[in-house]
Design a protein around this motif. Structure first.
Motif, short mmCIF file in Angstrom:
data_model
loop_
_atom_site.label_atom_id
_atom_site.label_comp_id
_atom_site.label_asym_id
_atom_site.label_seq_id
_atom_site.Cartn_x
_atom_site.Cartn_y
_atom_site.Cartn_z
N LEU A 101 0.85 -1.19 0.00
CA LEU A 101 0.00 0.00 0.00
C LEU A 101 0.88 1.24 0.00
N LEU A 102 0.26 2.38 -0.18
CA LEU A 102 0.96 3.67 -0.16
C LEU A 102 2.13 3.66 -1.13
N GLU A 103 1.84 3.23 -2.38
CA GLU A 103 2.84 3.18 -3.45
C GLU A 103 4.04 2.32 -3.06
N GLY A 104 3.76 1.23 -2.36
CA GLY A 104 4.81 0.29 -2.00
C GLY A 104 5.55 0.62 -0.73
N ARG A 105 5.24 1.72 -0.08
CA ARG A 105 5.94 2.11 1.15
C ARG A 105 5.46 1.31 2.36
N LEU A 106 4.25 0.77 2.29
CA LEU A 106 3.68 -0.01 3.38
C LEU A 106 3.46 -1.44 2.89
N THR A 107 4.08 -2.41 3.54
CA THR A 107 3.88 -3.81 3.21
C THR A 107 3.23 -4.50 4.39
N TYR A 108 2.35 -5.44 4.09
CA TYR A 108 1.65 -6.16 5.15
C TYR A 108 1.50 -7.62 4.77
N ASP A 109 1.35 -8.46 5.78
CA ASP A 109 1.19 -9.90 5.58
C ASP A 109 0.47 -10.47 6.80
N VAL A 110 -0.63 -11.16 6.57
CA VAL A 110 -1.40 -11.77 7.64
C VAL A 110 -1.71 -13.21 7.25
N ALA A 111 -1.48 -14.15 8.15
CA ALA A 111 -1.76 -15.56 7.89
C ALA A 111 -2.51 -16.15 9.07
N TRP A 112 -3.44 -17.04 8.77
CA TRP A 112 -4.18 -17.78 9.78
C TRP A 112 -3.89 -19.27 9.58
N PHE A 113 -3.68 -20.01 10.67
CA PHE A 113 -3.39 -21.44 10.55
C PHE A 113 -4.16 -22.24 11.60
N ASP A 114 -4.44 -23.47 11.26
CA ASP A 114 -5.15 -24.41 12.14
C ASP A 114 -4.55 -25.79 11.91
N LEU A 115 -3.80 -26.30 12.90
CA LEU A 115 -3.18 -27.61 12.83
C LEU A 115 -3.81 -28.54 13.85
N GLU A 116 -4.25 -29.71 13.42
CA GLU A 116 -4.73 -30.73 14.34
C GLU A 116 -3.79 -31.92 14.26
N ILE A 117 -3.11 -32.17 15.37
CA ILE A 117 -2.06 -33.19 15.43
C ILE A 117 -2.60 -34.39 16.20
N THR A 118 -2.51 -35.57 15.62
CA THR A 118 -3.00 -36.79 16.26
C THR A 118 -1.83 -37.73 16.53
N ASP A 119 -2.10 -38.74 17.38
CA ASP A 119 -1.09 -39.73 17.77
C ASP A 119 0.14 -39.06 18.39
N LYS A 120 -0.10 -38.04 19.23
CA LYS A 120 1.01 -37.36 19.91
C LYS A 120 1.79 -38.35 20.77
N LEU A 121 3.11 -38.20 20.73
CA LEU A 121 4.00 -39.07 21.50
C LEU A 121 4.28 -38.45 22.86
N VAL A 122 4.36 -39.29 23.88
CA VAL A 122 4.68 -38.81 25.22
C VAL A 122 5.49 -39.88 25.94
N SER A 123 6.40 -39.45 26.81
CA SER A 123 7.19 -40.39 27.62
C SER A 123 6.37 -40.84 28.81
N GLN A 124 6.49 -42.12 29.17
CA GLN A 124 5.80 -42.64 30.33
C GLN A 124 6.71 -43.65 31.03
N ARG A 125 6.35 -43.98 32.26
CA ARG A 125 7.13 -44.91 33.04
C ARG A 125 6.24 -46.10 33.40
N ILE A 126 6.65 -47.30 33.05
CA ILE A 126 5.94 -48.53 33.39
C ILE A 126 6.86 -49.34 34.29
N GLY A 127 6.54 -49.38 35.59
CA GLY A 127 7.43 -50.00 36.56
C GLY A 127 8.71 -49.21 36.66
N LEU A 128 9.82 -49.85 36.33
CA LEU A 128 11.12 -49.18 36.37
C LEU A 128 11.61 -48.82 34.98
N VAL A 129 10.74 -48.96 33.98
CA VAL A 129 11.16 -48.77 32.60
C VAL A 129 10.55 -47.49 32.04
#
Length: 782
Positions: free
Chosen positions: A565-593
């Motif tokens: 805008l303004l003969e190129g003196r003003l630049t703008y950029d807007v982005a929207w995102f939506d990520l749905e992540i499945t099978d998330k990994l997590v550390s756990q403890r089973i007994g001593l392991v």
């Protein structure tokens, strides 16, 4: 047919199909060719849009900065645009003569986020995706020795590190692992001059990347990179500086607080048919904390050679030696008391990370004609890492070999310009691991490997009314092999290798972009991606192997708008995102392991925005230009379905609905850049980072912080010499901030025993006081 050969056959069939239809392709009557380069870095400008004035004909420069513009009518003038550069109109005289175009950088940094394009076989960006770009001036906003001060100004991107100059990883759009992969990178792919920094085991180690020699960094956000394997977080692509025309020798020195000292010695030759850069860098740092010293040596060679009118050979080689002491984590009581102390457990073991590595890559570009080109790279990496830590040690040797090849096509079908690529990638990493874990009295001795193969194709159709339709797909196959020499601390049957091969992962993407001149571009996209577990996550703490892990998967929706805008003196950029992540990994403890499991679903939504205004400009006055700028990220990341483990018993904790730990809700950067007629320049910025939770249940948090940075310098030409002198500082407000924070399901597992916990602490602090630096670079141009 074995699955691991599926990608190769797919790419061959696609190539045969392209060759069969080639004679049927119709091309425009008027054809204009040329090359676009950056006069500052002398790198080719890839992804620049070349448009016929008053028409719909359009082309995009490839990796070598080349373009071919075809039009059914006469073209008298073309318009060249690229984020970070000034818009340029070029008169076309004799269309049969190639154009050599120098696209001048914008007077000061433009907003770094851009929907941009890359044609033909370039292994880089394409249309209709959000991409962050760092140019040479952005990379030198501070001392230029680390990447955090530059890359953390980009919306949606945060770099964290274990030490001031080591253990860095990049977090894009709030994605990071919840399992025990706290250091190094995961979930994104990193490349350096077409050589993967991310190996086939899923690990990205940046300690041995010399950030001081970079000329361009491009970040693809989210699983928008069919050409790179569609990782969940995205891609970080590093490119080194290219030389100016002629022969030059330069010497740089940088010094600063806490014993920082860096030298760079560079020999460069920018010939007519070749470009060569040889650099040696030496760096030391004493640190503001005890037991946290750093020492690095880098040697690097980059060469580009014309092998004919349509061929180019490129070579890259580096030797790196990195030594980083580990002072360890501290608790919040010491952190907010601003205690510059080390962790006694780490100090007692003389903890450190020592890395010696070499990288080599050879790239061949051949342009068969104006319709087809082929870009192929052979690469190899060797790395030795020794790491004594608080509770043991680990010695790892990695050796990776691989290749990437992509055939680019620029065509016209039914009066519709079409460009795209089809290609394949393969990398194998062999890793030997020897170590000992003191609390469990457990040695380890393993010979493992990772194999990653994928094929891809991606196409852009340039429709009437400045509409671009993009479609692509990636087919990815991962395989891991684990060979345990020990089991239950005893010598095992070392002839057996357990192999785990994932089902082929199909990752499609589609996008649509509509341009309304330079003032506005609108785009939307949908894409799938995945990230396999790292090889180390398959190995339980008792050296048994967990064969049930699945890749994390994501579906991303994205949309945005950008323009001038303004003969190129003003630049703008807007982005929207939506990520749905499945099978998330997590550390756990089973007994001593200790083990890893898939137990969750997570959703990251947000807005990324950047704004830049050339407030003042003058060709004759003492002040050339003044540009304020803003970048902003809002992230709402929540666990949709997430538990501490998959046991579903009385000890299982459900975190569903909670905010995701370690992700700030708001991050913004305010900046002011200025340049004077005599070569003076000023970079100033203020960064705000919101509070973060460090527990999955949102019971404990770290406070928000603000970082003020500034750099003042002057560039002058003195006869055959170029001189650049500068000084500046980081954290000028002296705020208390962290470089890295551990997270987990339970606060007491993070804090040290002296504070009632069972861990080693969870905060790696940044310097409490302002850090200052100053330096000079002197170049002698023959």
């Amino acid at each position: 047919m074995p699955r691991r050969f599926a990608c190769i056959f797919l790419s061959r069939w696609a190539l045969m199909a392209l060759l069969l239809i080639a004679p049927c392709l119709a091309f425009a009557e008027t054809q204009i060719t040329g090359t676009v380069t950056d006069p500052v870095s002398h790198l080719p400008v890839a992804g620049a849009a070349v448009t016929a004035e008053g028409g719909y004909a359009r082309a995009v420069t490839d990796e070598a900065g080349r373009f071919t513009l075809r039009s059914d009518g006469t073209v008298t003038r073309i318009i060249v645009t690229r984020v970070g550069y000034q818009r340029l109109a070029v008169a076309v005289g004799d269309a049969s003569q190639p154009l050599a175009i120098e696209l001048q950088p914008a007077p000061l940094p433009q907003p770094p986020t851009e929907v941009t394009g890359r044609a033909l076989a370039s292994p880089d960006l394409d249309l209709s995706r959000t991409t962050a770009v760092l140019q040479p001036r952005d990379l030198n906003r501070a001392s230029g020795l680390d990447l955090e001060s530059s890359i953390n100004t980009l919306p949606g991107v945060i770099m964290r590190s274990r030490t001031p100059y080591g253990g860095a990883h990049v977090q894009i759009r709030g994605y990071y692992p919840n399992f025990s992969h706290n250091f190094n990178g995961f979930g994104y792919q990193a490349f350096l001059e077409d050589i993967p920094v991310t190996d086939a085991t899923g690990s990205t180690i940046l300690d041995d990347v010399d950030f001081a020699t970079l000329g361009r960094v491009e970040v693809v956000k989210g699983p928008n990179s069919s050409r790179f394997g569609a990782p969940i977080a995205g891609v970080v692509d590093f490119h080194t500086l290219r030389p100016a025309p002629g022969l030059s020798v330069s010497q740089q020195g940088v010094g600063g607080s806490d014993g920082l000292f860096r030298t760079n010695t560079t020999l460069a030759d920018g010939g007519e048919h070749s470009q060569i850069v040889v650099n040696y860098g030496h760096q030391t740092y004493d640190s503001f904390r005890p037991s946290s010293r750093s020492k690095k040596d880098y040697a690097q060679f980059t060469g580009d050679f014309e092998a004919g009118p349509r061929q180019k050979l490129s070579a890259y080689f580096s030797y790196n030696n990195s030594f980083e002491q580990l002072a360890g984590e501290i608790d919040s009581s010491d952190f907010y008391a601003r205690q510059a102390i080390d962790n006694p457990a780490y100090a007692a073991q003389r903890s450190r990370v020592s890395i010696e590595s070499s990288r080599v890559g050879f790239t061949h570009d051949v342009r068969f004609d104006d319709r087809f080109d082929l870009r192929s790279t052979l690469f190899g990496t060797a790395q030795t890492m020794q790491q004594p830590f608080a509770h043991g040690f680990s010695n790892t040797n990695r050796f990776s070999l691989g290749a990437r090849s992509a055939l680019g096509v620029n065509a016209k079908i039914a009066n519709t310009p079409l460009d795209g690529a089809v290609g394949a990638f393969v990398q194998r990493t062999n890793a030997t691991v020897n170590g000992f874990f003191i609390p469990a009295n457990r040695p380890s001795d393993q010979e493992n490997y990772g194999l990653n193969t994928f094929a891809f194709t991606e196409w852009n159709a340039h429709l009437p009314k400045d509409v671009v339709l993009t479609a692509g797909v990636n087919v990815n196959v991962y395989e891991f092999g684990i060979r345990n020499m020990l089991r239950n601390n005893l010598i095992s049957d070392s002839t057996k290798t357990l192999r785990r091969r994932f089902d082929p992962q199909f990752s499609p993407r589609g996008a649509l972009l509509k341009r309304f001149g330079d003032e506005l571009s609108l785009y939307g996209s949908i894409s799938r991606g995945f990230t396999p577990p790292s090889l180390s996550s398959f190995i339980n703490s008792d050296n048994t192997v967990n064969e049930d892990l699945r890749p994390e998967k994501v579906l991303q929706f994205e949309g945005g708008a950008k323009g001038l805008l303004l003969e190129g003196r003003l630049t703008y950029d807007v982005a929207w995102f939506d990520l749905e992540i499945t099978d998330k990994l997590v550390s756990q403890r089973i007994g001593l392991v200790n083990t890893t499991t898939n137990v969750g679903k997570q959703r990251n939504r947000g807005i990324e925005a950047s704004l830049s205004h050339l407030l003042y400009t003058s060709a004759d006055g003492p002040i050339r230009n003044v540009r304020p700028w803003l970048s902003y990220t809002f992230t709402d990341a929540r666990y949709l379905s997430f538990k501490s483990d998959n046991n579903d018993n009385a000890s299982t904790v459900d975190f569903s609905g909670k905010r995701v730990a370690r992700i700030p809700r708001n991050v913004y950067n305010l900046g002011l850049d200025a340049e004077s007629k005599g070569g003076g320049y000023l970079f100033a910025s203020l960064q705000h980072v919101d509070e973060i939770f460090v527990t999955f249940g949102n019971t404990n948090r770290l406070k928000a912080y603000n970082l003020l940075a500034a750099k003042l310098g002057c560039r002058r030409r003195l006869g055959p010499f170029d001189l650049d002198v500068s000084a500046g500082g980081d954290n000028l407000l002296g705020d208390t901030y962290y470089k890295f924070a551990f997270v987990g399901p339970d606060y007491l597992r993070l804090v040290q025993p002296k504070d009632g916990g069972s861990g080693d602490g969870y905060i790696l602090p940044g310097p409490y006081d302002a850090t200052l630096f100053g330096g000079a670079r002197l170049s002698w141009n023959f």
